[in-house]
Design a protein around this motif. Structure first.
Motif, mmCIF file in Angstrom:
data_model
loop_
_atom_site.group_PDB
_atom_site.id
_atom_site.type_symbol
_atom_site.label_atom_id
_atom_site.label_comp_id
_atom_site.label_asym_id
_atom_site.label_seq_id
_atom_site.Cartn_x
_atom_site.Cartn_y
_atom_site.Cartn_z
ATOM 1 N N GLU A 20 9.762 -3.215 -1.601
ATOM 2 C CA GLU A 20 9.034 -4.413 -1.798
ATOM 3 C C GLU A 20 8.029 -4.879 -0.910
ATOM 4 O O GLU A 20 7.134 -5.321 -1.295
ATOM 5 C CB GLU A 20 9.960 -5.518 -2.124
ATOM 6 N N PRO A 21 8.391 -4.579 0.443
ATOM 7 C CA PRO A 21 7.154 -5.011 1.393
ATOM 8 C C PRO A 21 5.722 -4.322 0.976
ATOM 9 O O PRO A 21 4.825 -4.900 1.161
ATOM 10 C CB PRO A 21 7.600 -4.643 2.658
ATOM 11 N N THR A 22 6.139 -3.034 0.671
ATOM 12 C CA THR A 22 4.744 -2.005 0.716
ATOM 13 C C THR A 22 4.038 -2.728 -0.839
ATOM 14 O O THR A 22 2.893 -2.921 -0.973
ATOM 15 C CB THR A 22 5.197 -0.653 0.171
ATOM 16 N N LEU A 23 4.999 -2.978 -1.893
ATOM 17 C CA LEU A 23 4.503 -3.633 -2.974
ATOM 18 C C LEU A 23 3.674 -4.965 -2.926
ATOM 19 O O LEU A 23 2.723 -4.911 -3.271
ATOM 20 C CB LEU A 23 5.688 -3.634 -4.154
ATOM 21 N N LEU A 24 4.372 -5.792 -2.230
ATOM 22 C CA LEU A 24 3.549 -7.121 -2.093
ATOM 23 C C LEU A 24 2.341 -7.021 -1.161
ATOM 24 O O LEU A 24 1.455 -7.930 -1.395
ATOM 25 C CB LEU A 24 4.651 -8.043 -1.409
ATOM 26 N N ARG A 25 2.425 -6.141 -0.166
ATOM 27 C CA ARG A 25 1.340 -5.900 0.624
ATOM 28 C C ARG A 25 0.084 -5.520 -0.250
ATOM 29 O O ARG A 25 -0.852 -6.028 -0.263
ATOM 30 C CB ARG A 25 1.624 -5.062 1.689
#
Length: 98
Positions: free
Chosen positions: A63-68
């Protein structure tokens, strides 16, 4: 999952995601490590069915990669999910076959 995204639209989003990944000194080594692909082989691998779906799965799995990615590109996370299902290798219907 039904998607209104065409294969061409899904491919364009996945290529954008791959380009973003290739330009990021933090994400690229993680992607290469997880996939076992060598940096010099990415272009060849990108022509293989299922590779672009794998790129989207890489984002969707963290999720952090997706949101970034979504924040920096103005994309909607739901678009990546729709794109995944519109690409070869992104349809999970084979899981229901027995």
């Amino acid at each position: 999952m039904k998607t209104d995204m065409t294969t061409d639209q899904a491919q364009a989003l996945a290529v954008q995601a791959l380009t973003f990944l290739a330009q990021d000194n933090e994400l690229l080594p993680r992607f290469l490590s997880l996939t076992g692909i060598q940096a010099g082989d990415i272009r060849t691998a990108a022509r293989e069915p299922g590779f672009l779906a794998g790129v989207l799965q890489f984002y969707l799995a963290h999720e952090p990669t997706l949101l970034r990615f979504c924040e920096e590109t103005g994309s909607n996370p739901a678009e990546l999910q729709s794109a995944l299902h519109a690409l070869p290798g992104g349809d999970h219907s084979y899981d229901r076959q027995v």
